[in-house]
Design an enzyme around this catalytic site. Sequence first.
Site, PDB file in Angstrom:
ATOM      1  CG  ASP A 165      -1.812   1.208   1.327  1.00  0.00           C
ATOM      2  OD1 ASP A 165      -2.343   1.621   0.285  1.00  0.00           O
ATOM      3  OD2 ASP A 165      -1.990   1.774   2.422  1.00  0.00           O
ATOM      4  CB  SER A 166       0.212   4.830  -0.423  1.00  0.00           C
ATOM      5  OG  SER A 166      -0.835   4.979   0.512  1.00  0.00           O
ATOM      6  CB  CYS A 199      -3.150   0.319  -2.532  1.00  0.00           C
ATOM      7  SG  CYS A 199      -3.183   2.028  -3.092  1.00  0.00           S
ATOM      8  CD  GLU A 257       0.120   6.569   5.791  1.00  0.00           C
ATOM      9  OE1 GLU A 257       1.231   6.573   6.339  1.00  0.00           O
ATOM     10  OE2 GLU A 257      -0.489   5.515   5.516  1.00  0.00           O
ATOM     11  CB  CYS A 295      -9.272   4.553   0.296  1.00  0.00           C
ATOM     12  SG  CYS A 295      -7.671   4.969   1.021  1.00  0.00           S
ATOM     13  CG  HIS A 340      -5.038   5.024   4.365  1.00  0.00           C
ATOM     14  ND1 HIS A 340      -4.476   4.556   3.202  1.00  0.00           N
ATOM     15  CD2 HIS A 340      -4.003   5.427   5.144  1.00  0.00           C
ATOM     16  CE1 HIS A 340      -3.152   4.680   3.270  1.00  0.00           C
ATOM     17  NE2 HIS A 340      -2.843   5.199   4.437  1.00  0.00           N
TER      18      HIS A 340
HETATM   19  N1  DGL Z   1      -4.712   3.169   0.890  1.00  0.00           N
HETATM   20  C1  DGL Z   1      -4.712   3.552  -0.477  1.00  0.00           C
HETATM   21  C2  DGL Z   1      -5.983   3.238  -1.176  1.00  0.00           C
HETATM   22  O1  DGL Z   1      -6.560   2.221  -0.838  1.00  0.00           O
HETATM   23  C3  DGL Z   1      -3.965   4.812  -0.860  1.00  0.00           C
HETATM   24  C4  DGL Z   1      -4.364   6.085  -0.218  1.00  0.00           C
HETATM   25  C5  DGL Z   1      -3.413   7.206  -0.588  1.00  0.00           C
HETATM   26  O2  DGL Z   1      -2.214   7.010  -0.456  1.00  0.00           O
HETATM   27  O3  DGL Z   1      -3.906   8.255  -1.045  1.00  0.00           O
HETATM   28  O4  DGL Z   1      -6.439   3.910  -2.059  1.00  0.00           O
END
Ligand code: DGL
Length: 271
Positions: free
Chosen positions: A11-12, A74, A155, A187, A189
């Site tokens: 993931d990011s 992600c 984050e 997402c 997150h």
């Molecule tokens: N967690 C990621 C997603 O599912 C990336 C979120 C991000 O870095 O903007 O889209």
Amino acid sequence: MSGERPIGVFDSGIGGLTVVQEIRRLMPGESIIYVGDTARAPYGGKDAETLISHGREIIKFLISKDVKAVVMACGTSSSTSYEILQKEFNITIIDTIRPAVSELVRMAQLQKIKPVFTATSATIKSGLFARLFSEKCKDVELVSRACPLFAPMVEAGLSTDNPLLQFAADNYLSDLRGKVDTLVLGCTHYPLVQGALVRTLGEITFINPATATAIATKDAITPSRDKKADIVYYTSGDTESFSELARIVLKDYSLTCSKQSRITSFIAGLK
Ligand code: DGL
């Protein structure tokens, strides 16, 4: 690591840990190598070409660690890069968007729902979720909403009770209160901001694609016979802040890092 080949997950940043949690719950015997590309997060405002290139580097790195499959934990990579990278690499790749679509389709076939799909700007811009969903459920109206600040706020260490996060949630979604009854956390997150979403939208149904993604992963891999599973974490960013946040996330989800877990930089692997 155990003798069996691990699953690679990326993931990011720390959002993909919501997927790791579900993989651990479903397949406690599977070792995992996790990559959080925090040096280049957030992904949500980046163009597809850049995201494909980041994904390519990370998948190469994971393959160099002998993973048996890669989970794109992600939504942003899944919606912009999955099709291209799956063709490029001779390894099974599991994304989060397709399992999430299947889950919403299943719900829509069981009952009448008023769904909203929330995700990063890049994911919404790709239009992939809405397209795949409407192919199966033409008559169900789906609202799509970008919530670009959620992932950077997570984050930055903001918890779901943080007033800034609540302010963002209200801004993005309060007009939908009473008009939607099902929200897709598009997402990885976003499960970490669910408390704020409940306060904005009320007690609606949340779809966390992590569960369906873990099931899709289980279906795609040869299971490990080893009982000694562990997780190794890599980040392209600051290892200390990654490990601090990761511990908070895993604790929130009643998981703890195993003693063998370590967090090291994979910047060398990216160059
Ligand atoms: N967690 C990621 C997603 O599912 C990336 C979120 C991000 O870095 O903007 O889209």
